[in-house]
Motif scaffolding. Structure first.
Motif, PDB file in Angstrom:
ATOM      1  N   LYS A   1       0.766  -1.283  -0.011  1.00 56.46           N
ATOM      2  CA  LYS A   1       0.081   0.189   0.187  1.00 56.46           C
ATOM      3  C   LYS A   1       0.816   1.351   0.030  1.00 56.46           C
ATOM      4  CE  LYS A   1      -3.960   2.197   2.639  1.00 56.46           C
ATOM      5  NZ  LYS A   1      -4.561   2.050   3.676  1.00 56.46           N
ATOM      6  N   THR A   2       2.007   1.066   0.780  1.00 54.77           N
ATOM      7  CA  THR A   2       2.676   2.300   0.844  1.00 54.77           C
ATOM      8  C   THR A   2       4.323   1.978   1.207  1.00 54.77           C
ATOM      9  OG1 THR A   2       2.727   2.866   3.294  1.00 54.77           O
ATOM     10  CG2 THR A   2       1.023   4.059   1.815  1.00 54.77           C
ATOM     11  N   VAL A   3       5.142   2.749   0.670  1.00 53.16           N
ATOM     12  CA  VAL A   3       6.622   2.461   0.997  1.00 53.16           C
ATOM     13  C   VAL A   3       6.904   3.991   1.307  1.00 53.16           C
ATOM     14  CG1 VAL A   3       8.856   1.881  -0.075  1.00 53.16           C
ATOM     15  CG2 VAL A   3       6.950   0.691  -0.829  1.00 53.16           C
ATOM     16  N   ARG A   4       7.882   3.637   2.523  1.00 49.67           N
ATOM     17  CA  ARG A   4       8.517   5.177   2.788  1.00 49.67           C
ATOM     18  C   ARG A   4       9.884   5.148   3.135  1.00 49.67           C
ATOM     19  NH1 ARG A   4       5.560   8.685   7.588  1.00 49.67           N
ATOM     20  NH2 ARG A   4       3.617   9.109   6.232  1.00 49.67           N
ATOM     21  N   PHE A   5      10.634   6.297   2.682  1.00 48.18           N
ATOM     22  CA  PHE A   5      12.149   6.115   2.885  1.00 48.18           C
ATOM     23  C   PHE A   5      12.621   7.603   2.614  1.00 48.18           C
ATOM     24  CE2 PHE A   5      16.568   5.219   1.185  1.00 48.18           C
ATOM     25  CZ  PHE A   5      17.263   5.017   2.389  1.00 48.18           C
ATOM     26  N   ALA A   6      13.500   7.943   3.287  1.00 57.58           N
ATOM     27  CA  ALA A   6      14.469   9.352   3.442  1.00 57.58           C
ATOM     28  C   ALA A   6      13.587  10.312   2.792  1.00 57.58           C
ATOM     29  CB  ALA A   6      15.633   8.895   2.320  1.00 57.58           C
TER      30      ALA A   6
ATOM     31  N   TRP B   1       5.321   9.305  -5.929  1.00 55.34           N
ATOM     32  CA  TRP B   1       6.022   9.651  -4.852  1.00 55.34           C
ATOM     33  C   TRP B   1       5.956  11.080  -4.264  1.00 55.34           C
ATOM     34  CZ3 TRP B   1       9.198   6.403  -1.864  1.00 55.34           C
ATOM     35  CH2 TRP B   1       9.502   4.988  -2.350  1.00 55.34           C
ATOM     36  N   SER B   2       5.897  11.273  -2.823  1.00 51.97           N
ATOM     37  CA  SER B   2       5.669  12.791  -2.527  1.00 51.97           C
ATOM     38  C   SER B   2       6.746  12.822  -1.281  1.00 51.97           C
ATOM     39  CB  SER B   2       4.202  13.110  -2.188  1.00 51.97           C
ATOM     40  OG  SER B   2       3.804  12.154  -1.289  1.00 51.97           O
ATOM     41  N   THR B   3       6.771  13.878  -0.961  1.00 49.62           N
ATOM     42  CA  THR B   3       7.489  14.313   0.343  1.00 49.62           C
ATOM     43  C   THR B   3       6.506  14.107   1.288  1.00 49.62           C
ATOM     44  OG1 THR B   3       7.282  16.574   0.158  1.00 49.62           O
ATOM     45  CG2 THR B   3       9.436  15.683  -1.043  1.00 49.62           C
ATOM     46  N   VAL B   4       6.960  13.616   2.606  1.00 45.85           N
ATOM     47  CA  VAL B   4       6.419  13.529   3.885  1.00 45.85           C
ATOM     48  C   VAL B   4       7.300  13.795   5.120  1.00 45.85           C
ATOM     49  CG1 VAL B   4       4.806  11.696   2.953  1.00 45.85           C
ATOM     50  CG2 VAL B   4       6.901  10.963   3.804  1.00 45.85           C
ATOM     51  N   ASP B   5       6.872  14.046   6.169  1.00 47.45           N
ATOM     52  CA  ASP B   5       7.569  14.199   7.295  1.00 47.45           C
ATOM     53  C   ASP B   5       7.798  12.681   7.934  1.00 47.45           C
ATOM     54  OD1 ASP B   5       7.834  16.985   6.958  1.00 47.45           O
ATOM     55  OD2 ASP B   5       6.068  17.290   8.078  1.00 47.45           O
ATOM     56  N   GLY B   6       8.919  12.627   8.493  1.00 46.55           N
ATOM     57  CA  GLY B   6       8.959  10.920   9.523  1.00 46.55           C
ATOM     58  C   GLY B   6       9.612  10.020   8.761  1.00 46.55           C
ATOM     59  N   ALA B   7       9.857  10.352   7.603  1.00 50.03           N
ATOM     60  CA  ALA B   7      10.483   9.128   6.804  1.00 50.03           C
ATOM     61  C   ALA B   7      11.706   9.144   6.943  1.00 50.03           C
ATOM     62  CB  ALA B   7       9.731   8.975   5.488  1.00 50.03           C
ATOM     63  N   GLY B   8      12.435   8.442   7.679  1.00 53.33           N
ATOM     64  CA  GLY B   8      13.873   8.593   8.112  1.00 53.33           C
ATOM     65  C   GLY B   8      14.834   7.772   6.803  1.00 53.33           C
ATOM     66  N   ALA B   9      15.825   7.692   7.092  1.00 51.27           N
ATOM     67  CA  ALA B   9      16.830   7.137   6.052  1.00 51.27           C
ATOM     68  C   ALA B   9      17.608   5.811   6.594  1.00 51.27           C
ATOM     69  CB  ALA B   9      17.843   8.003   5.368  1.00 51.27           C
ATOM     70  N   ASP B  10      17.001   5.538   7.664  1.00 54.46           N
ATOM     71  CA  ASP B  10      17.688   4.302   8.404  1.00 54.46           C
ATOM     72  C   ASP B  10      16.864   2.943   8.113  1.00 54.46           C
ATOM     73  OD1 ASP B  10      15.597   5.318   9.836  1.00 54.46           O
ATOM     74  OD2 ASP B  10      16.436   4.522  11.786  1.00 54.46           O
ATOM     75  N   LEU B  11      15.632   3.045   7.979  1.00 55.87           N
ATOM     76  CA  LEU B  11      14.797   2.026   7.473  1.00 55.87           C
ATOM     77  C   LEU B  11      13.651   2.214   6.369  1.00 55.87           C
ATOM     78  CD1 LEU B  11      13.111   1.215  11.206  1.00 55.87           C
ATOM     79  CD2 LEU B  11      15.136   0.003   9.844  1.00 55.87           C
ATOM     80  N   VAL B  12      13.553   1.334   5.649  1.00 55.08           N
ATOM     81  CA  VAL B  12      12.627   1.357   4.345  1.00 55.08           C
ATOM     82  C   VAL B  12      11.289   0.876   4.972  1.00 55.08           C
ATOM     83  CG1 VAL B  12      11.894   0.645   2.276  1.00 55.08           C
ATOM     84  CG2 VAL B  12      14.405   1.076   2.695  1.00 55.08           C
ATOM     85  N   ARG B  13      10.270   1.430   5.412  1.00 55.48           N
ATOM     86  CA  ARG B  13       9.032   1.002   5.686  1.00 55.48           C
ATOM     87  C   ARG B  13       7.893   0.640   4.724  1.00 55.48           C
ATOM     88  NH1 ARG B  13       9.266   1.968  11.136  1.00 55.48           N
ATOM     89  NH2 ARG B  13      10.751   3.409  11.807  1.00 55.48           N
ATOM     90  N   ALA B  14       7.388  -0.515   4.890  1.00 48.16           N
ATOM     91  CA  ALA B  14       6.529  -1.128   3.795  1.00 48.16           C
ATOM     92  C   ALA B  14       5.392  -1.643   4.385  1.00 48.16           C
ATOM     93  CB  ALA B  14       6.814  -2.338   3.037  1.00 48.16           C
ATOM     94  N   GLU B  15       4.143  -0.825   4.215  1.00 46.12           N
ATOM     95  CA  GLU B  15       2.749  -0.994   4.513  1.00 46.12           C
ATOM     96  C   GLU B  15       1.730  -1.864   3.511  1.00 46.12           C
ATOM     97  OE1 GLU B  15      -1.169   1.134   5.873  1.00 46.12           O
ATOM     98  OE2 GLU B  15       0.404   2.290   5.150  1.00 46.12           O
ATOM     99  N   VAL B  16       1.193  -2.967   3.938  1.00 50.30           N
ATOM    100  CA  VAL B  16       0.569  -3.545   2.992  1.00 50.30           C
ATOM    101  C   VAL B  16      -0.993  -3.454   3.376  1.00 50.30           C
ATOM    102  CG1 VAL B  16       2.055  -5.602   2.632  1.00 50.30           C
ATOM    103  CG2 VAL B  16       0.308  -5.741   4.609  1.00 50.30           C
ATOM    104  N   PHE B  17      -1.854  -3.781   2.371  1.00 49.88           N
ATOM    105  CA  PHE B  17      -3.357  -3.478   2.478  1.00 49.88           C
ATOM    106  C   PHE B  17      -3.724  -4.307   3.651  1.00 49.88           C
ATOM    107  CE2 PHE B  17      -2.588  -1.858  -1.843  1.00 49.88           C
ATOM    108  CZ  PHE B  17      -3.665  -0.674  -2.012  1.00 49.88           C
TER     109      PHE B  17
END
Length: 253
Positions: A218-223, A234-250
């Motif tokens: 559903k979403t992927v967040r990084f850097a 892709w869009s810019t967001v707050d709170g998406a750090g560069a240490d982890l790639v976060r994946a959310e599924v439906f």
């Protein structure tokens, strides 16, 4: 060159100077797997470009069930010529690995044109055919190797094929099949992958987006950026750090 595909689910960009490459979801997932296997085998970017150009010519990045004579799979490898069993060749990871192993045996392949390096492995009846895919393969390699930021954008049409725990478990499994043992941590509605550095982080982020359709991402967040299936950009967001790639599924329906 535009690829003949029934739908254009994914757009890949590698900079303002290169035209985008459009692929369907299956083609995008196969390109991501070919790239991941190249990284695991410590191939330089040039090797990944050669592999992607070869698969673009041989199968249009589709895992074909047949072809000329007994040719099969992404690279149209033939069991009768010692490439492996039909079951092995239909495994994208196996077929990509066999291609890279063949490429490594070609003396001086790094200094050859893309088509000459590919032909040295494939021995095609059309030795110049691979060159026409060199530009597209270069765009895909730059994005999937993590040199470009927010470069793979896919839409997820209709209902996701997987949801919830099944999607997260299956996605983690193929992540490890493609990349080897990958450090993941549970996260809300999905999981996170340790990035290591920004280049590795974008490799994983683009790989996850490449598998969004077939594994319910559903979403992927990084850097500082987020890709969302809702809109496929892709869009810019707050709170998406560069240490982890976060994946959310439906979530489960």
């Amino acid at each position: 060159m535009t690829l003949p595909a029934p739908s254009r689910d994914c757009t890949v960009r590698a900079g303002d100077d290169s035209p985008p490459v459009t692929l369907d979801a299956a083609q995008m997932a196969n390109a991501a797997t070919i790239t991941a296997i190249g990284v695991r085998r410590k191939m330089p970017e040039r090797g990944v470009v050669v592999a992607l150009a070869t698969a673009l010519q041989e199968s249009k990045l589709e895992n074909l069930p047949g072809g000329d004579r007994d040719s099969l799979g992404l690279f149209q490898q033939r069991p009768s010529q010692g490439w492996g069993t039909p079951e092995q060749i239909r495994d994208p990871r196996y077929s990509a690995g066999r291609f890279y192993a063949g490429l490594k045996k070609v003396r001086g392949w790094q200094d050859m044109r893309v088509t000459d390096a590919a032909q040295a492995v494939q021995r095609s009846a059309f030795p110049e055919a691979y060159q026409k895919w060199a530009d597209e393969a270069s765009v895909l390699a730059a994005a999937l190797l993590g040199r470009a930021t927010g470069a793979v954008a896919c839409t997820v049409p209709g209902e996701p094929l997987m949801r919830g725990a099944l999607a997260a478990t299956s996605l983690t499994k193929i992540l490890n099949l493609d990349w080897g043992t990958v450090e993941t941590v549970p996260a809300a509605a999905g999981f996170a992958v340790a990035a290591g550095d920004k280049t590795a982080g974008w490799r994983y982020a683009h790989w996850l987006v490449s598998h969004a359709t077939d594994h319910g991402v559903k979403t992927v967040r990084f850097a500082g950026m987020e890709w969302s299936a809702d809109g496929g950009r892709w869009s810019t967001v707050d709170g998406a750090g560069a240490d982890l790639v976060r994946a959310e599924v439906f979530a489960d329906a």
